[in-house]
Design an enzyme around this catalytic site. Structure first.
Site, short mmCIF file in Angstrom:
data_model
loop_
_atom_site.label_atom_id
_atom_site.label_comp_id
_atom_site.label_asym_id
_atom_site.label_seq_id
_atom_site.Cartn_x
_atom_site.Cartn_y
_atom_site.Cartn_z
CG HIS A 45 -2.01 2.69 9.11
ND1 HIS A 45 -3.01 3.16 8.30
CD2 HIS A 45 -2.11 1.34 9.07
CE1 HIS A 45 -3.69 2.15 7.79
NE2 HIS A 45 -3.16 1.03 8.23
CG HIS A 99 -9.30 -8.27 1.81
ND1 HIS A 99 -8.53 -7.39 2.54
CD2 HIS A 99 -10.19 -8.77 2.70
CE1 HIS A 99 -8.95 -7.36 3.80
NE2 HIS A 99 -9.96 -8.19 3.93
CG HIS A 156 -4.18 -10.66 3.20
ND1 HIS A 156 -5.45 -11.13 3.04
CD2 HIS A 156 -4.22 -9.32 2.98
CE1 HIS A 156 -6.24 -10.10 2.74
NE2 HIS A 156 -5.52 -9.01 2.69
CG HIS A 203 -1.88 -1.15 1.22
ND1 HIS A 203 -3.11 -1.08 0.64
CD2 HIS A 203 -1.76 -2.42 1.69
CE1 HIS A 203 -3.74 -2.25 0.77
NE2 HIS A 203 -2.94 -3.09 1.40
CG LEU A 204 3.28 1.99 -3.01
CD1 LEU A 204 3.88 2.17 -4.40
CD2 LEU A 204 4.39 1.77 -1.98
NE ARG A 205 -1.58 3.03 3.71
CZ ARG A 205 -2.41 2.02 3.94
NH1 ARG A 205 -3.45 1.80 3.14
NH2 ARG A 205 -2.22 1.23 4.97
CG ASP A 259 -5.84 -5.49 -0.13
OD1 ASP A 259 -6.32 -6.33 0.65
OD2 ASP A 259 -4.81 -4.84 0.12
CG ASP A 299 -1.32 -6.47 3.63
OD1 ASP A 299 -1.49 -5.39 3.04
OD2 ASP A 299 -2.21 -7.00 4.33
CG ASN A 324 -6.34 0.25 -0.21
OD1 ASN A 324 -5.28 0.15 -0.82
ND2 ASN A 324 -6.43 0.10 1.10
#
Lengths: 177, 448, 313
Positions: free
Chosen positions: B324, B194, B247, B78-80, B167, B320, B110
């Site tokens: 945060h 997911h 996962h 997740h590179l956000r 995901d 994964d 996402n």
């Protein structure tokens, strides 16, 4: 460390001192009328019971005896770990009574101060007097005993240990250096 | 420009090669693999001359004691970006990847806005090209990850999306999932899914079981994961679409995938380092850094995951990587964000907990982080002559202590802080350039 | 053991039977103060206690505040309604702000399990858990044990049944830990939907039939059933819950003749317990409330004593 123990009172001396104090209490209070004896927990309790018994025998009336927990009235709560001891056991109303507080050793006077406050929260005694077996000096508060078994000059480095038959199996007073 | 990675243990799972050798890189590609026999036959100078390389225009790096393998691929990060740049950006995530030994990553869609159309796919890929590593992206299976309407899949594939994913927003409708699979099949791209039945995980924060019962937290039953794994296996069978289960965390999940594979259903799966290294007991102190989704399971599940990794049921190890911000983790447990950063801890955890324990050989472990993900997504790789020189150099015996304050990632949310592990990423090389780490040079005379 | 060597009271799970004994003994000695006409002792003069409640609870907050005030501490009540918490301040910032004002001890009630543990890690001041989510409610567990000990003279060897919504109950969890450490035999009974996973791995016997569970028990602790659980499908109706798991006089005949009936309150009369039982000869529900004040006084005293946790090993 080398511990040095010196006995300063034996069982006979303690018996004589207590008998004298019992007579002084009766004399000062003009009998045992309205008299109650309250030992300061935990060390004053055996002596309070002895005095109550002696006075009862001399006067032929039952003198009420109680024990007072002063832990919640101490002024050194921030310095000492909180310790738990048993509740006060005073099975009578202290209001208008002539109260004799009893402790075995009078030292700084701080325990007596706490005991006076604890007692006042329970009611309004007519008179409060203080009886101790040993007065070792070094007072930090304006408090003095009404009845003293023995004045014992000590240094602050010394410790005074009182043994009672009820709790230690012998009556004796020792100075521990 | 040339460079020689000298005297390492070369492991290339793309063609099942393991041996002590030198890897010669020139012009960003693998120019030669020089094993002992080659070296005895001809000197480095001769080889350089044959390849028309100037002896003075290159360096020799000593890789004695190190493993030289194709650049690691992480298909689940997740590179956000766009939208949550305060957690991570494509740039910081790429630096974290490089530091962790990864030369290729696949970003999850996402984001905000979601990667659900060609324009956002292009944005992510363009940003990725500004980094020293290769950044790919999956496209969202549904518009804005709403789980209700299929996204413009052709548009995303055209723009360069190499997979679809739901995901973090698992598609609940079996019917919609079936349509997405049927549609995706036209483009021969896999769905990275997911698996979570949301009706069973309302407010859930940790594995259902004794620890959860003791802590009084809302339970996330394993069946919520397994029911969806089974559903998606059956839909893969129905549609013929390639389905990759993300996962996997439970014994039941591993068994489902094993069954599917035995039936020839086009299913693959991954697990992540935290799932085979930790159990729900890591939460006994209410450590929000161990809160993840799906949740950490039990020691029996860890055992099953290891069996699945060893027998090949679990094809791929992915991180994964879920960064945060500190303030999203330093809160009450039930309000803390789900996720663990993984790019910079994956290699030492895999080596310590899978290779050193004998669960996998180092070749198998590396395969699950290189050849297997490349095969799933149709990516090139390997150390064959002519391949892009994406290479990871590892020291499997070097002891490391995980220290989150040194992470390149913006995320510090790891339950592994302070862990002593074996396995260090010595250098990460992309297109022949060292993008992270460093290697010791030795004079060329020593090799000639 | 004469003192507690800990900074916080977070739960009974990590407490030893000696510690529980000490707290109960101390609390027992303070009941005398509660019977005085002047209920005030000076021991905690100058101490500041913050009751920080992220969940409403008149009973628990009053009990803590009264305990603090009897011991002459100053109390500051902070609750979610109308505070900066509503303005979006994080739990962490709220804690640090209040601590900076000089709070010596925090009493924390929170709907999130583990919130007091989080606070304890952040704060140098002491923390008492006044109930966190579905996790623990240690002071309730202690006051329940004090009530049992006073009425039965012991805890060891007694059969204690906890009836109701075990899954969502922090009272149940604290009671399970405390009672089992003190040597009681703990039974749990409730609908299967409200028994959490693997609960049988704790030192308990689990029943879903109330009549069997009541057989020969010394104590019944009746939990409050939250009516909103019905909407999430844990049980079909109040009527059916009451029929299967409600405590009434008739059912109690299966227990020991001198059975003790407890309830942490507030009660749903007529649902989990019939009024004749709640007000009957076996009920000690108001005694539990009195003991709650004594237990909380004991904890404040034991945690705030100088040389307690501060500077100790």
């Amino acid at each position: 460390m080398n511990v040095q123990v010196t006995q300063v009172m034996d069982n006979n001396e303690i018996r004589r001192a207590l008998t004298r104090i019992a007579h002084e209490i009766i004399e000062r209070n003009k009998g045992a009328q309205n008299l109650v004896i309250i030992g300061i927990q935990s060390r004053g309790v055996p002596m309070a019971r002895r005095l109550a018994k002696l006075i009862s025998e001399i006067e032929g009336t039952q003198v009420p005896v109680g024990s007072l927990n002063v832990a919640l009235y101490r002024d050194d709560f921030d310095k000492r770990p909180a310790r738990t001891i048993s509740a006060s056991d005073i099975p009578f109303d202290v209001t208008d009574k002539r109260v004799v507080l009893v402790d075995e050793v009078l030292y700084t006077g701080r325990t007596t101060r706490a005991a006076l406050d604890a007692l006042m929260d329970l009611g309004r005694p007519a008179v409060v007097q203080l009886a101790v077996l040993i007065d070792r000096g070094h007072r930090e508060l304006p408090i003095r005993a009404d009845y003293v078994g023995k004045n014992l000059p000590t240094s602050r480095k010394e410790r005074v240990d009182v043994h009672w038959m009820e709790t230690h199996g012998e009556d004796a007073v020792m100075i521990v250096k | 420009m040339w460079a020689l990675l000298r005297n390492g243990q070369v492991i290339d799972p793309f063609r099942d090669y393991t041996g002590t050798a030198d890897v010669l890189i020139a012009g960003g590609s693998v120019a030669a693999l020089i094993d002992r026999c080659d070296r005895e036959r001809q000197s480095l100078r001769t080889i350089l001359i044959q390849l028309d390389l100037d002896e003075r225009d290159g360096q020799v790096f000593d890789c004695s004691g190190f493993v030289i393998c194709p650049g690691l691929i992480d298909i689940h990060v997740h590179l956000r970006e766009p939208g949550y740049e305060y957690k991570e950006t494509i740039a910081t995530g790429a630096r974290a990847a490089a530091a962790g030994g990864f030369t290729t990553v696949v970003a999850m869609p996402n984001t905000m806005p979601a990667v659900d159309n060609g324009a956002v796919v292009r944005y992510v890929l363009d940003r990725g090209r500004e980094t020293p590593i290769r950044v790919f992206t999956a496209g969202a299976a549904t518009k804005a990850n709403n789980g209700a309407e299929m996204a413009e899949i052709a548009d995303m594939v055209e723009a360069g999306a190499i997979a679809l994913s739901d995901d973090a927003f698992p598609i609940q409708s079996a019917d919609l999932m079936r349509r997405v699979m049927e549609y995706a099949r036209m483009f021969n791209i896999p769905i990275l899914t997911h698996c979570e039945d949301k009706s069973m995980t309302q407010d859930a924060v940790m594995n259902e079981g004794l620890v959860c019962t003791i802590l009084g937290l809302r339970p996330w039953p394993r069946q919520a994961e397994e029911i969806m794994i089974w559903r998606n296996i059956l839909l893969a069978d129905l549609t013929g679409c390639r389905v990759h289960i993300q996962h996997v965390t439970t014994r039941g999940g591993v068994e489902a995938v094993r069954w599917a594979k035995s039936r020839g259903i086009p299913v693959s799966c991954e697990t992540c380092p935290h799932y085979f290294s930790l159990t729900d007991e890591a939460l006994l102190t209410f450590d929000t850094n161990a809160k993840c989704c799906p949740p950490l399971r039990t020691s029996d599940d860890v055992e099953a995951l290891k069996e699945g990794l060893a027998d090949g049921t679990i094809d791929i190890i992915a991180s994964d990587h879920a960064p945060h911000a500190q303030e999203e983790k330093e809160v009450e447990f039930q309000d803390a964000a789900f996720g663990i950063v993984g790019l910079e801890t994956a290699v030492p955890i895999v080596i310590t907990n899978l290779v050193k324990t004998g669960t996998l050989t180092i070749e198998q472990a590396i395969s699950k982080m290189t050849a297997a993900p490349a095969k799933l997504l149709g990516l090139s790789g390997g150390l064959a002559v002519g391949s892009a020189a994406d290479i990871t150099v590892l020291d499997p015996n070097c002891e490391v202590v995980i220290n989150s304050s040194t992470f390149q990632s913006k995320g510090r949310n790891t339950p592994f802080d302070g862990w002593k592990l074996s396995g260090k990423v010595v250098a990460t090389i992309v297109n022949g350039e060292i993008v992270s780490g460093e290697l010791k040079t030795v004079p060329i005379e020593d090799c000639c | 053991m004469t003192q507690l060597h800990r900074k916080d009271i977070l739960g009974l799970q990590d407490m030893s039977s000696e510690e529980i004994q000490l707290i109960l003994d101390t609390a027992e000695s303070y009941k005398e103060i509660l019977s005085r006409s002047v209920k005030k002792v000076p021991i905690l003069r100058g101490k500041s206690i913050c009751t920080l409640f992220y969940e409403n609870s008149t009973r628990t907050r009053c009990s803590f505040e009264l305990a603090a005030k009897i011991m002459s501490a100053d109390t500051t009540a902070v609750s979610t309604a109308g505070s900066s918490i509503q303005k979006g301040e994080s739990f962490k910032d709220t804690l640090l702000t209040l601590e900076a004002m000089g709070m010596d001890l925090f009493v924390i009630r929170h709907s999130a399990s583990g919130a007091p543990h989080f606070a304890a890690k952040i704060l140098k001041s002491s923390v008492i858990n006044a109930g966190d989510g579905m996790h623990e409610h240690p002071t309730q567990g202690l006051l329940d044990m004090l009530t049992i000990r006073q009425n039965k003279g012991r805890i060891e060897g007694l059969k204690v049944l906890i009836v109701g919504d075990i899954m969502h109950s922090r009272v149940a969890r604290s009671n399970i830990w405390g009672l089992s450490k003190m040597g009681a035999h703990v039974r749990l009974c409730g609908p299967r939907t409200l028994l959490p996973a693997e609960i049988e791995k704790l030192p308990v016997e689990v029943y879903d039939n109330l009549d069997m569970a009541l057989e020969d028990v010394d104590v019944v602790n009746v939990l409050r059933i939250q009516l909103e659980r019905m909407n999430r499908g844990f049980f079909p109706s109040v009527r059916e819950y009451s029929a299967l798991f409600g405590i009434n006089k008739d059912r109690l005949r299966r227990a020991k003749p001198d059975v003790l009936v407890m309830h942490p309150g507030p009660m749903n009369r007529g649902i989990e317990i019939t009024p004749d039982v709640a007000d009957g000869e076996f009920a000690v529900i108001t005694e539990q409330v009195t003991n709650g004040v004594a237990v909380r006084m004991a904890l404040l005293y034991l945690l705030l004593g100088g040389g307690g946790h501060v500077g100790s090993a």
